[in-house]
Design a protein around this motif. Structure first.
Motif, PDB file in Angstrom:
ATOM      1  N   GLU A   1      -7.817   5.896   1.492  1.00 39.08           N
ATOM      2  CA  GLU A   1      -6.968   6.760   2.509  1.00 39.08           C
ATOM      3  C   GLU A   1      -8.982   7.975   3.610  1.00 39.08           C
ATOM      4  O   GLU A   1      -9.474   8.117   2.854  1.00 39.08           O
ATOM      5  N   ILE A   2      -8.387   7.747   4.742  1.00 35.00           N
ATOM      6  CA  ILE A   2     -10.203   8.724   5.519  1.00 35.00           C
ATOM      7  C   ILE A   2      -9.984   9.371   6.888  1.00 35.00           C
ATOM      8  O   ILE A   2      -9.103   9.128   7.552  1.00 35.00           O
ATOM      9  N   GLY A   3     -10.624  10.361   6.931  1.00 32.95           N
ATOM     10  CA  GLY A   3     -10.334  10.975   7.809  1.00 32.95           C
ATOM     11  C   GLY A   3     -11.180  12.293   7.879  1.00 32.95           C
ATOM     12  O   GLY A   3     -11.624  12.503   6.912  1.00 32.95           O
TER      13      GLY A   3
ATOM     14  N   THR B   1      -9.576   9.067  14.239  1.00 27.84           N
ATOM     15  CA  THR B   1     -10.362   9.045  12.791  1.00 27.84           C
ATOM     16  C   THR B   1     -10.045   8.961  11.515  1.00 27.84           C
ATOM     17  O   THR B   1     -10.430  10.022  10.320  1.00 27.84           O
ATOM     18  N   HIS B   2      -8.326   8.548  11.787  1.00 31.00           N
ATOM     19  CA  HIS B   2      -7.357   8.709  10.601  1.00 31.00           C
ATOM     20  C   HIS B   2      -6.233   7.835  10.000  1.00 31.00           C
ATOM     21  O   HIS B   2      -5.803   7.097  10.754  1.00 31.00           O
ATOM     22  N   TYR B   3      -7.443   6.806   9.398  1.00 33.14           N
ATOM     23  CA  TYR B   3      -6.406   6.280   8.460  1.00 33.14           C
ATOM     24  C   TYR B   3      -6.329   6.297   7.122  1.00 33.14           C
ATOM     25  O   TYR B   3      -5.865   6.790   6.401  1.00 33.14           O
ATOM     26  N   ALA B   4      -4.706   4.906   6.977  1.00 37.82           N
ATOM     27  CA  ALA B   4      -3.933   5.355   5.385  1.00 37.82           C
ATOM     28  C   ALA B   4      -3.813   3.934   4.901  1.00 37.82           C
ATOM     29  O   ALA B   4      -3.117   2.887   5.781  1.00 37.82           O
ATOM     30  N   ALA B   5      -3.778   3.005   4.654  1.00 39.06           N
ATOM     31  CA  ALA B   5      -3.504   2.496   3.629  1.00 39.06           C
ATOM     32  C   ALA B   5      -2.473   1.887   2.949  1.00 39.06           C
ATOM     33  O   ALA B   5      -2.717   2.223   1.341  1.00 39.06           O
ATOM     34  N   THR B   6      -1.547   2.520   3.724  1.00 38.38           N
ATOM     35  CA  THR B   6       0.056   2.630   2.875  1.00 38.38           C
ATOM     36  C   THR B   6       1.182   2.117   3.869  1.00 38.38           C
ATOM     37  O   THR B   6       0.879   1.907   5.134  1.00 38.38           O
ATOM     38  N   TRP B   7       1.922   1.707   3.072  1.00 36.45           N
ATOM     39  CA  TRP B   7       3.516   0.637   3.666  1.00 36.45           C
ATOM     40  C   TRP B   7       3.798   1.707   4.088  1.00 36.45           C
ATOM     41  O   TRP B   7       4.897   1.490   5.095  1.00 36.45           O
TER      42      TRP B   7
ATOM     43  N   ARG C   1     -11.398  -0.190  10.704  1.00 38.59           N
ATOM     44  CA  ARG C   1     -10.293  -1.255  11.435  1.00 38.59           C
ATOM     45  C   ARG C   1      -9.223  -1.620  11.308  1.00 38.59           C
ATOM     46  O   ARG C   1      -8.635  -1.023  10.138  1.00 38.59           O
ATOM     47  N   ASN C   2      -7.606  -1.320  12.648  1.00 40.71           N
ATOM     48  CA  ASN C   2      -6.507  -1.473  12.309  1.00 40.71           C
ATOM     49  C   ASN C   2      -5.774  -3.271  11.818  1.00 40.71           C
ATOM     50  O   ASN C   2      -5.438  -3.231  13.449  1.00 40.71           O
TER      51      ASN C   2
END
Ligand SMILES: Nc1ncnc2c1ncn2[C@@H]1O[C@H](COP(=O)(O)OP(=O)(O)OP(=O)(O)O)[C@@H](O)[C@H]1O
Ligand SMILES: [Mg+2]
Lengths: 354, 341, 310
Positions: free
Chosen positions: A236-238, A312-318, B2-3
């Motif tokens: 997660e980044i933000g 600005t906010h991304y997270a890698a979760t299903w 990237r999305n």
């Protein structure tokens, strides 16, 4: 905001006797000019390896860049020859390490150690370099620099040594400063001083800082943005506010719940159950799933892509997938989310006390 | 950033919650290993140590059965068969071990000349004794001395260091003053003086080697005892009323086992060296007894004309020393890569 | 520090007195008489000779005289070489031993250091394995085996250098020095390798690299010095090894040195000379260890405070 550094799909392994340690398994982030990016995550998650890989400081005999690129001023740092890399190290990118007790050469005067990068990267003669060294010592707050310049590391305290290491790192006005837990080995008051020093310097020089720490309190204090690492990936980044008050990844929830908080004293400290993944045989899907009470079947099969929460906010979760069920984060986290505009638990508190 | 919004098909089942017991992931952890498993796992990767172990076992085996292999006795003197070079059936055709020797600078088949039908695999000495048999008898004696000396060093060293460290206080003070004086005395001097006043023989050599040999072990054991003595698990069991004896055998010794074994692995080659050294300068074992040292001494005397007399014991002692050192190194790396000394 | 040095000096003297005392009384229990051809003498002659060497007096008196002379630096009179003082005997033999020892030490440590550096810098390559193997050989093969082989091949077979004796200038010293040098060479190679590998993995080396230093600067400006200093600690064992080696090597190459003297005194039961040599060796080794400890004490804070050594 100009990007100064771009890390794309970075994968890196160590070849050890036990087998291939997949320490970095796809890391993506950008660093903007003048900002402070904090990297947090538990021990072994790959924070140090990520930053060392940027400077190519990992042992050449065992570390292998498997994929991805590290773009700095248009050059891919994973590809350029060692000679060019030596010109970047200490000049454009420099580094501060965790333990000031071991990061200075015990048999070299601190003056010579600070002067080394100056003489190497700048066209200065000895006496100019000396002057610069003394300026730097004054800048980082070592009193009586003219005299102390000729002393050996063991004649300084831990805090002073870390100041000296910072002076070395700043010697050539780097564009990027990487600080790997620069305050962990110091006691609390010294920690605060060092952090102040770094903030001051950043204001003066507009350096970008990558700041690694375990201490979320420190993050809140110094960082503009936060990247949360788990099992060799950024999950997660933000911005600081987004990570602290609108976290999306279960690991970030766990991390925040385990942070001691001033206002909730009666709360029992939470510890994330289980142990970090074995990087020799990393799990197929989401590395955190095995420890997560929010795990879904797909977490076991495939790793989640980054889902966009905001610009600005991304997270890698299903959990962020449109088809995923709504889940309740831990109570402590909900408390936090209530104060964040744009979070689904946001409670408008205007009109309350100020 | 990237999305990755790939729109592939995900079924609702994919999003079913699975409950994982929180301790599941801990089960993936490596099982904790016993001391011996740990040592073995580490050692197994060290090729040099493994080869050394095999070689060492072979040498020990030969020391046990070698003297009986070829029907010659090691102490039978047969002057008619004196100074015969090595000759081994089967490979004599290769030009090595073919019984050729030098006589007045010329190469001749000494077996033919002396009308000897038997084979002496490693040749004979000036008294006509079979060197193959003597070599393994000598190896046996050297190994015996080394093992006994190392065992005694270990027992005394562990006891002395253990007592000194465990009981501490005045006991420790006095015992350490004694060690401080003893450690200042060069080993070589003690060994030589001791051996001079005793009747030459195996016992004398063992006593001489062990008289200061235990000091190294005692210091290591003392340091370890001090280290473990104050650790929680020991303190805990003491609070629970465990007796000294139980603490020592249950807690201290098992933890020190590794370091004791490593240290012993290095005292063995040391003892082999000292035995050979003493015998070589003529104050060790006396003839007709054989040890690697006396054999090398004998060989050295006739090196000019019969180099093979020196060669075989020189090889065996070197191989033994190398093997023990490599095994010691391997064990040390396996048990504690950081430990030096 | 002064107190520490004082204490150490006291210990040194106690040790030496102990060695002198022990060797004196041990000599008395030796089988066989110290006087050459004793058995051929008649009783009056025996009495005269015994009186001359002072061995007619009671043991405690002899001991007192011996210690008194020792305090004055007099090691007594040789029983074998008629009327010669042990001091003269040893003085004459000091030079070859010192030359051999010094050559072996200098050659051995320099080559050892180079090999160790090579191994560490080329860690896990052919060079590393090669020099590690060489070091293992040097540590394992007894000096007398190595000396015998050198003598056999280089002197007897190929006639490149003298087989022995001390009469051919520098040539006489080459083989014995080489044989003696194996120990220091192997020990220092091993030591420097381990030290250097550890230093190269230390934080301050990574920092030096992070400053932009190149491989050469890292190896020689930063790492070498730090790896070299602890080598002082093995000087004691090195010196002891040299003394041990000198006994056999001097014998093999028939060098008229102290070591050879010691061995032949043992063979001839020359009590006074045995005791004199014993004391000399002991004093030498004790002083070496003392100097090493002091040196290390002086340099140590720098190393210890920085966390390099535990
Ligand atoms: N030189 C190396 N050889 C093999 N594996 C390594 C090496 N360096 C790091 N690793 C492995 O890479 C993983 C990530 O390590 P890293 O040092 O980046 O962790 P970290 O997040 O910085 O942890 P910490 O907070 O404890 O500093 C760990 O599993 C570690 O064991
Ligand atoms: Mg780290």
């Amino acid at each position: 905001m100009t990007k100064i550094l771009e890390v794309k799909d970075l994968e890196l392994s160590f070849h050890t006797f036990a087998g291939e340690v997949k320490a970095i398994r796809g890391v993506n982030f950008d660093l903007h000019k003048g900002e402070t990016l904090a990297i947090v995550g538990e021990s072994g998650s790959g924070k140090s390896v990520t930053t060392k890989s940027i400077m190519r400081l990992l042992p050449e005999s065992s570390a292998e860049y498997k994929n991805g690129e590290i773009l700095f001023e248009g050059k891919d740092l994973t590809k350029i020859p060692e000679k060019n890399m030596q010109k970047i190290r200490g000049k454009d990118i420099s580094m501060i390490f965790q333990d000031p007790m071991t990061s200075l050469n015990p048999t070299m005067t601190i003056g010579r150690q600070i002067m080394e990068p100056i003489l190497k990267h700048q066209k200065l003669n000895k006496s100019e370099a000396r002057k610069k060294t003394i300026e730097l010592l004054n800048l980082v707050g070592i009193p009586n620099a003219e005299n102390r310049y000729k002393m050996y590391p063991h004649q300084f305290s831990g805090g002073q040594r870390q100041r000296i290491v910072i002076a070395i790192a700043l010697a050539c006005n780097p564009k990027i400063l990487i600080a790997d837990e620069p305050t962990t080995a110091l006691d609390v008051t010294i920690q605060a001083q060092i952090l102040e020093l770094m903030k001051d310097i950043q204001k003066k020089t507009d350096t970008s800082i990558i700041f690694i720490t375990h201490d979320l309190g420190v993050v809140a204090n110094v960082a503009d943005r936060v990247a949360v690492m788990y099992g060799g990936r950024i999950v997660e980044i933000g911005t600081v506010d987004e990570i602290f008050y609108n976290p999306q990844h279960p690991y970030t929830w766990g991390l925040l719940s385990s942070m001691p908080s001033m206002d909730l004293e009666d709360q029992k400290l939470y510890a994330i159950p289980g142990t970090p993944p074995d990087l020799l045989n990393p799990p197929k899907g989401d590395a955190f799933a095995l420890r997560s009470e929010y795990a879904m079947r797909i977490d076991m099969e495939r790793r989640a892509p980054f889902f966009k929460v905001s610009e600005t906010h991304y997270a890698a979760t299903w959990l962020l997938h449109p088809q995923a069920p709504q889940v309740e984060p831990p109570a402590l986290v909900i408390e936090r989310m209530k104060t964040f505009k744009g979070s689904r638990y946001y409670v408008d508190q205007t009109g309350g006390t100020v | 950033m990237r999305n990755e919004n790939e729109q592939e098909k995900l079924t609702p089942e994919d999003f079913e919650r699975v409950t994982i017991d929180a301790h599941h992931s801990e089960r993936i952890e490596k099982p904790s290993l016993s001391f011996w498993q740990d040592a073995w796992l580490g050692l197994r990767k060290n090729k040099a140590a493994i080869v050394s172990m095999v070689v060492l076992l072979l040498v020990i085996l030969m020391a046990l059965i070698g003297p009986h292999l070829n029907g010659h006795a090691g102490d039978t003197q047969n002057l008619r068969h004196a100074n015969l070079p090595p000759k081994i059936p089967g490979i004599e055709a290769t030009g090595f071990f073919d019984g050729d020797g030098k006589l007045a600078g010329k190469k001749v088949d000494l077996y033919e000349m002396k009308k000897v039908d038997e084979y002496y695999w490693f040749g004979t000495d000036g008294l006509g004794r079979d060197l193959f048999t003597r070599l393994w008898e000598g190896t046996r004696v050297s190994l015996f001395i080394a093992f006994v000396a190392a065992a005694i060093d270990m027992v005394i060293g562990v006891a002395y260091g253990g007592i000194s460290g465990y009981f501490g206080g005045r006991t420790d003070d006095i015992m350490q003053r004694i060690v401080e004086i003893l450690i200042g005395i060069p080993t070589l001097i003690v060994v030589i003086l001791m051996i001079m006043i005793m009747d030459p023989g195996i016992t004398a050599i063992i006593v001489a080697i062990t008289i200061t040999g235990w000091i190294g072990m005692s210091r290591i054991v003392r340091a370890q005892t001090l280290k473990y003595k104050s650790q929680e698990f020991v303190l805990a069991s003491r609070t629970l009323g465990a007796k000294d004896g139980k603490i020592i055998t249950k807690h201290l010794l098992p933890n020190m086992l590794g370091i004791i074994i490593i240290n012993t692995m290095f005292t063995i080659p040391n003892a082999i060296f000292f035995e050979a050294f003493l015998s070589f300068i003529g104050i060790g074992l006396q003839p007709p007894a054989a040890s690697l040292g006396t054999l090398i001494n004998d060989g050295y005397k006739v090196m000019e004309n019969q180099p093979y007399v020196l060669l075989f014991p020189a090889i065996v002692i070197s191989v033994l020393m190398i093997a023990f050192n490599l095994i010691g190194d391997g064990l040390r790396d396996a048990l504690d890569p950081k430990m030096k000394d | 520090m002064v107190k520490y040095i004082g204490k150490r000096i006291v210990y040194m003297f106690i040790t030496l007195i102990l060695i002198a005392t022990a060797s004196f009384f041990l000599m008395q229990t030796l089988p066989g008489s110290p006087i050459a051809s004793y058995n051929k003498l008649n009783d009056t002659q025996k009495a005269i000779v015994e009186k001359k060497y002072g061995i007619d007096k009671p043991k405690p008196v002899q001991y007192a005289i011996y210690m008194k002379n020792l305090a004055k630096g007099d090691l007594g009179t040789s029983f074998v070489f008629k009327g010669k003082s042990v001091n003269d005997l040893l003085a004459k033999r000091l030079k070859p031993s010192l030359i051999l020892g010094a050559q072996a030490m200098v050659f051995g440590t320099i080559v050892g250091i180079l090999l160790g550096m090579l191994a560490a810098l080329k860690h896990n390559t052919f060079w590393d394995y090669g020099s590690t193997f060489l070091a293992i050989l040097g540590i394992s093969i007894p000096s007398f085996v190595f000396a015998s082989l050198l003598q056999y091949w280089i002197a007897s077979e190929w006639h490149l250098l003298p087989v022995g004796l001390w009469n051919d200038g520098w040539k006489s010293s080459v083989l014995p020095s080489l044989a003696l040098a194996m120990g220091p060479l192997a020990l220092s190679a091993r030591f420097i390798r381990t030290e250097m590998i550890e230093v190269l993995n230390s934080d301050y080396i990574v920092l030096a690299k992070a400053k932009g230093a190149n491989g050469f600067e890292i190896a020689f400006k930063h790492a070498f010095r730090n790896a070299l200093i602890p080598l002082i600690t093995v000087l004691g064992p090195l010196a002891a090894g040299l003394v041990t080696g000198s006994l056999v090597v001097e014998q093999i190459f028939a060098i008229p040195g102290i070591g050879e003297q010691f061995v032949s005194s043992i063979m001839t039961n020359d009590h006074a000379t045995i005791m004199g040599t014993t004391l000399m060796f002991s004093a030498f080794l004790i002083v070496v260890i003392f100097i090493v400890d002091i040196l290390y004490g002086v340099i140590d804070p720098r190393i210890r405070v920085s966390g390099g050594k535990g």
